[in-house]
Scaffold this motif. Structure first.
Motif, PDB file in Angstrom:
ATOM      1  N   ILE A  14     -23.731  11.951   4.697  1.00 25.02           N
ATOM      2  CA  ILE A  14     -23.207  12.083   6.071  1.00 25.02           C
ATOM      3  C   ILE A  14     -23.331  13.511   6.594  1.00 25.02           C
ATOM      4  N   GLY A  15     -24.024  14.370   5.817  1.00 20.80           N
ATOM      5  CA  GLY A  15     -24.346  15.701   6.322  1.00 20.80           C
ATOM      6  C   GLY A  15     -23.379  16.810   5.963  1.00 20.80           C
ATOM      7  N   VAL A  16     -22.480  16.586   5.015  1.00 15.37           N
ATOM      8  CA  VAL A  16     -21.573  17.653   4.577  1.00 15.37           C
ATOM      9  C   VAL A  16     -22.371  18.678   3.768  1.00 15.37           C
ATOM     10  N   PRO A  17     -22.193  19.991   4.022  1.00 10.53           N
ATOM     11  CA  PRO A  17     -22.910  21.005   3.236  1.00 10.53           C
ATOM     12  C   PRO A  17     -22.659  20.814   1.742  1.00 10.53           C
ATOM     13  N   ILE A  18     -23.674  21.095   0.949  1.00 10.75           N
ATOM     14  CA  ILE A  18     -23.625  20.732  -0.470  1.00 10.75           C
ATOM     15  C   ILE A  18     -22.482  21.407  -1.221  1.00 10.75           C
ATOM     16  N   SER A  19     -22.165  22.665  -0.896  1.00 13.86           N
ATOM     17  CA  SER A  19     -21.062  23.352  -1.583  1.00 13.86           C
ATOM     18  C   SER A  19     -19.742  22.619  -1.354  1.00 13.86           C
ATOM     19  N   THR A 155     -32.539  32.316 -11.145  1.00 12.36           N
ATOM     20  CA  THR A 155     -32.315  30.983 -11.717  1.00 12.36           C
ATOM     21  C   THR A 155     -31.836  31.084 -13.155  1.00 12.36           C
ATOM     22  N   PHE A 156     -32.434  31.990 -13.925  1.00 20.72           N
ATOM     23  CA  PHE A 156     -32.030  32.156 -15.323  1.00 20.72           C
ATOM     24  C   PHE A 156     -30.626  32.745 -15.444  1.00 20.72           C
ATOM     25  N   ILE A 157     -30.255  33.584 -14.488  1.00 24.40           N
ATOM     26  CA  ILE A 157     -28.898  34.164 -14.511  1.00 24.40           C
ATOM     27  C   ILE A 157     -27.869  33.062 -14.274  1.00 24.40           C
ATOM     28  N   VAL A 158     -28.159  32.182 -13.317  1.00 27.17           N
ATOM     29  CA  VAL A 158     -27.264  31.059 -13.045  1.00 27.17           C
ATOM     30  C   VAL A 158     -27.179  30.146 -14.263  1.00 27.17           C
ATOM     31  N   TYR A 159     -28.320  29.852 -14.872  1.00 22.82           N
ATOM     32  CA  TYR A 159     -28.324  28.986 -16.063  1.00 22.82           C
ATOM     33  C   TYR A 159     -27.530  29.627 -17.199  1.00 22.82           C
ATOM     34  N   SER A 160     -27.706  30.932 -17.394  1.00 22.89           N
ATOM     35  CA  SER A 160     -26.967  31.631 -18.454  1.00 22.89           C
ATOM     36  C   SER A 160     -25.472  31.456 -18.289  1.00 22.89           C
ATOM     37  N   LEU A 161     -25.002  31.573 -17.048  1.00 26.99           N
ATOM     38  CA  LEU A 161     -23.567  31.446 -16.772  1.00 26.99           C
ATOM     39  C   LEU A 161     -23.087  30.027 -17.041  1.00 26.99           C
ATOM     40  N   THR A 276     -26.424  35.802  -0.681  1.00 24.11           N
ATOM     41  CA  THR A 276     -25.546  35.901  -1.852  1.00 24.11           C
ATOM     42  C   THR A 276     -24.304  35.043  -1.679  1.00 24.11           C
ATOM     43  N   SER A 277     -23.719  35.059  -0.487  1.00 19.85           N
ATOM     44  CA  SER A 277     -22.504  34.277  -0.220  1.00 19.85           C
ATOM     45  C   SER A 277     -22.762  32.782  -0.417  1.00 19.85           C
ATOM     46  N   ILE A 278     -23.913  32.326   0.057  1.00 20.95           N
ATOM     47  CA  ILE A 278     -24.262  30.904  -0.087  1.00 20.95           C
ATOM     48  C   ILE A 278     -24.383  30.540  -1.562  1.00 20.95           C
ATOM     49  N   VAL A 279     -25.076  31.390  -2.312  1.00 26.61           N
ATOM     50  CA  VAL A 279     -25.308  31.113  -3.742  1.00 26.61           C
ATOM     51  C   VAL A 279     -23.996  31.140  -4.514  1.00 26.61           C
ATOM     52  N   LEU A 280     -23.152  32.146  -4.254  1.00 26.67           N
ATOM     53  CA  LEU A 280     -21.910  32.287  -5.019  1.00 26.67           C
ATOM     54  C   LEU A 280     -20.894  31.198  -4.672  1.00 26.67           C
ATOM     55  N   LEU A 281     -20.855  30.773  -3.406  1.00 23.51           N
ATOM     56  CA  LEU A 281     -19.980  29.651  -3.050  1.00 23.51           C
ATOM     57  C   LEU A 281     -20.423  28.384  -3.795  1.00 23.51           C
ATOM     58  N   LEU A 282     -21.727  28.204  -3.894  1.00 24.38           N
ATOM     59  CA  LEU A 282     -22.274  27.057  -4.614  1.00 24.38           C
ATOM     60  C   LEU A 282     -21.915  27.120  -6.096  1.00 24.38           C
ATOM     61  N   ILE A 283     -22.017  28.315  -6.679  1.00 25.24           N
ATOM     62  CA  ILE A 283     -21.676  28.488  -8.093  1.00 25.24           C
ATOM     63  C   ILE A 283     -20.193  28.221  -8.328  1.00 25.24           C
ATOM     64  N   GLY A 284     -19.335  28.775  -7.455  1.00 26.60           N
ATOM     65  CA  GLY A 284     -17.893  28.562  -7.598  1.00 26.60           C
ATOM     66  C   GLY A 284     -17.529  27.086  -7.520  1.00 26.60           C
ATOM     67  N   ALA A 285     -18.082  26.380  -6.524  1.00 25.23           N
ATOM     68  CA  ALA A 285     -17.803  24.951  -6.381  1.00 25.23           C
ATOM     69  C   ALA A 285     -18.309  24.168  -7.590  1.00 25.23           C
ATOM     70  N   SER A 286     -19.475  24.564  -8.108  1.00 26.38           N
ATOM     71  CA  SER A 286     -20.042  23.864  -9.262  1.00 26.38           C
ATOM     72  C   SER A 286     -19.221  24.084 -10.520  1.00 26.38           C
ATOM     73  N   ASP A 332     -32.028  20.505  -4.084  1.00 25.00           N
ATOM     74  CA  ASP A 332     -32.615  21.819  -4.291  1.00 25.00           C
ATOM     75  C   ASP A 332     -32.302  22.317  -5.708  1.00 25.00           C
ATOM     76  N   MET A 333     -33.031  23.349  -6.127  1.00 25.11           N
ATOM     77  CA  MET A 333     -32.986  23.776  -7.522  1.00 25.11           C
ATOM     78  C   MET A 333     -31.608  24.266  -7.980  1.00 25.11           C
ATOM     79  N   THR A 334     -30.991  25.171  -7.232  1.00 28.46           N
ATOM     80  CA  THR A 334     -29.738  25.771  -7.697  1.00 28.46           C
ATOM     81  C   THR A 334     -28.620  24.742  -7.868  1.00 28.46           C
ATOM     82  N   PRO A 335     -28.336  23.894  -6.871  1.00 23.87           N
ATOM     83  CA  PRO A 335     -27.288  22.881  -7.103  1.00 23.87           C
ATOM     84  C   PRO A 335     -27.636  21.912  -8.224  1.00 23.87           C
ATOM     85  N   ALA A 336     -28.909  21.548  -8.353  1.00 27.81           N
ATOM     86  CA  ALA A 336     -29.311  20.640  -9.437  1.00 27.81           C
ATOM     87  C   ALA A 336     -29.054  21.291 -10.795  1.00 27.81           C
TER      88      ALA A 336
END
Length: 428
Positions: A14-19, A155-161, A276-286, A332-336
């Motif tokens: 329904i179009g809600v942003p992924i984070s 991508t590797f930094i996110v995977y490491s975390l 950076t804000s988009i990526v970090l919000l995604l990481i926090g939610a994940s 997309d790659m980061t949320p996946a």
């Protein structure tokens, strides 16, 4: 599991942003076992604690370094150097496109930026030489993700975390051979097609041209040597390397190449902050979703389901790869990476797979996803800069998809492709 994934995909639909979709789905799942106020407190706490990591500081620094590079006239210098390396092969401009994407993507750390910068420069040149625009776009689209495997890579930094602290240095080293394998496979396909179609070979450059183009590109390429040399030598960590990368790129773009002025820096910094804000919000939610999945024993349920299908590690790895390829088509790659690492990594570890090897396999797999319709970011950018409609480029992409999947199978089933360099340089 039904509440988590059902609500997540419904919200996306329904179009809600992924984070926000990840956060809301996680909250609804936790509310199945906790009261509303306790569920809110738990998810908020997990989001905050998930971002409390020194390693995550590398992400904003590498993003800033990449944005400075994108504005600093790096792409054209790397393209000229790529002509020296691949200019004498059949369909030389296609090979130049692949090599330039490998170098620029590695420096910028962004497939999309690489597709735009390199593709935007190469498309008019290829069109002028009589190349089919759909073929040129296909080469650019499938080669731009090579920089996500060749370090430095966020991508590797996110995977490491998300994987519980897998060595970033080992991941960086492990990405080199698979990244070059990806590029080489694409060059073989591009060369065969170019030979059949009779695309021209570039004239042989003079010795002075070779020297000049090499010297122009050397300062940019030296960034990789500085970063990886420092990490391997134990001089600094990957996070400290990201800060050094910013200083280096600033000196390069502002002082050496003089392509970026001081007045442009506030805009570049603002763009980096937004990304950076988009990526970090995604990481926090994940992180909240990871806890919700662990609390509901979802990884164990999926593991049991896979083992019920087969206990053969080869079959299970094929199923995981197939699942990730399907996921990459729609996500997309980061949320996946953030969502499915906690699900599939425990299964891989139970099979005796090294976490570095699994991280490379998963990243390689999801690199294919960003080149595929309907939501592939590299596909959209590549078609845009190549001035080609998406439906026209699908058929030319098929042989490139085939070689990418073949290379993925090699990376999956031959661990030493990924682990040889970490073992050699870090004693991993």
């Amino acid at each position: 599991m039904i509440v988590l994934f059902g609500s997540f995909f419904l919200l996306l639909g329904i179009g809600v942003p992924i984070s926000f979709a990840i956060g809301i789905a996680s909250l609804l799942t936790v509310m199945m076992s906790l009261p509303f106020d306790a569920a809110i407190a738990v998810i908020s706490q997990k989001m905050a604690s998930g971002l409390d990591s020194f390693a995550l500081l590398a992400i904003p620094f590498f993003i800033l370094a990449g944005n400075i590079m994108n504005q600093g006239g790096i792409a054209i210098r790397l393209i000229e150097f790529a002509k020296v390396l691949g200019g004498r092969l059949p369909g030389s401009l296609a090979h130049v496109n692949v090599i330039a994407n490998m170098m620029f993507g590695a420096i910028s750390g962004s497939a999309v930026a690489s597709a735009a910068a390199v593709g935007g420069t190469m498309s008019p040149l290829q069109k002028k030489e009589g190349y089919d625009p759909a073929y040129s776009a296909a080469v650019n689209i499938t080669s731009c993700p090579t920089g996500l495997l060749i370090p430095p890579s966020n991508t590797f930094i996110v995977y490491s975390l998300i994987s519980g602290g897998t060595s970033i240095g080992a991941l960086f080293l492990a990405g080199y051979i698979p990244g070059m394998l990806m590029g080489l496979g694409l060059m073989i396909v591009a060369g065969i097609i170019a030979k059949k179609r009779g695309y021209p070979v570039a004239p042989k450059p003079t010795r002075s041209e070779v020297m000049q183009k090499t010297l122009d590109a050397l300062p940019s390429l030296s960034l990789i040597v500085v970063i990886m040399g420092g990490i391997i030598g134990g001089i600094f960590t990957a996070t400290e390397a990201s800060a050094i990368a910013v200083v280096y790129t600033l000196l390069l773009a502002v002082v050496f190449y003089r392509e970026v002025s001081i007045k442009q820096l506030p805009k570049i910094i603002l763009e980096s902050v937004v990304t950076t804000s988009i990526v970090l919000l995604l990481i926090g939610a994940s992180m909240g979703m990871s806890w919700a999945m662990a609390n509901a024993d979802i990884p164990y349920l999926i593991s049991d389901a896979l083992l019920a299908v087969s206990e053969n590690p080869l079959i299970i790895l094929l199923i995981i790869n197939l699942a990730l390829l399907i996921v990459g088509i729609f996500m997309d790659m980061t949320p996946a990476l953030l969502i499915f690492t906690p699900i599939f990594l425990p299964i891989a570890l139970d099979l005796g797979m090294d976490p570095v090897h699994f991280g490379i396999m998963m990243t390689f797999n999801l690199c294919i996803g960003i080149c595929t319709p309907p939501v592939g970011s590299a596909l959209f950018i590549g078609c845009s800069v190549g001035d080609v409609k998406i439906d026209k480029v699908i058929k030319p992409l098929l042989p490139f998809y085939a070689v990418l999947v073949a290379a993925l199978m090699l990376v999956t089933f031959i661990p030493q492709i990924s682990l040889m360099l970490p073992q050699l340089f870090l004693g991993y």
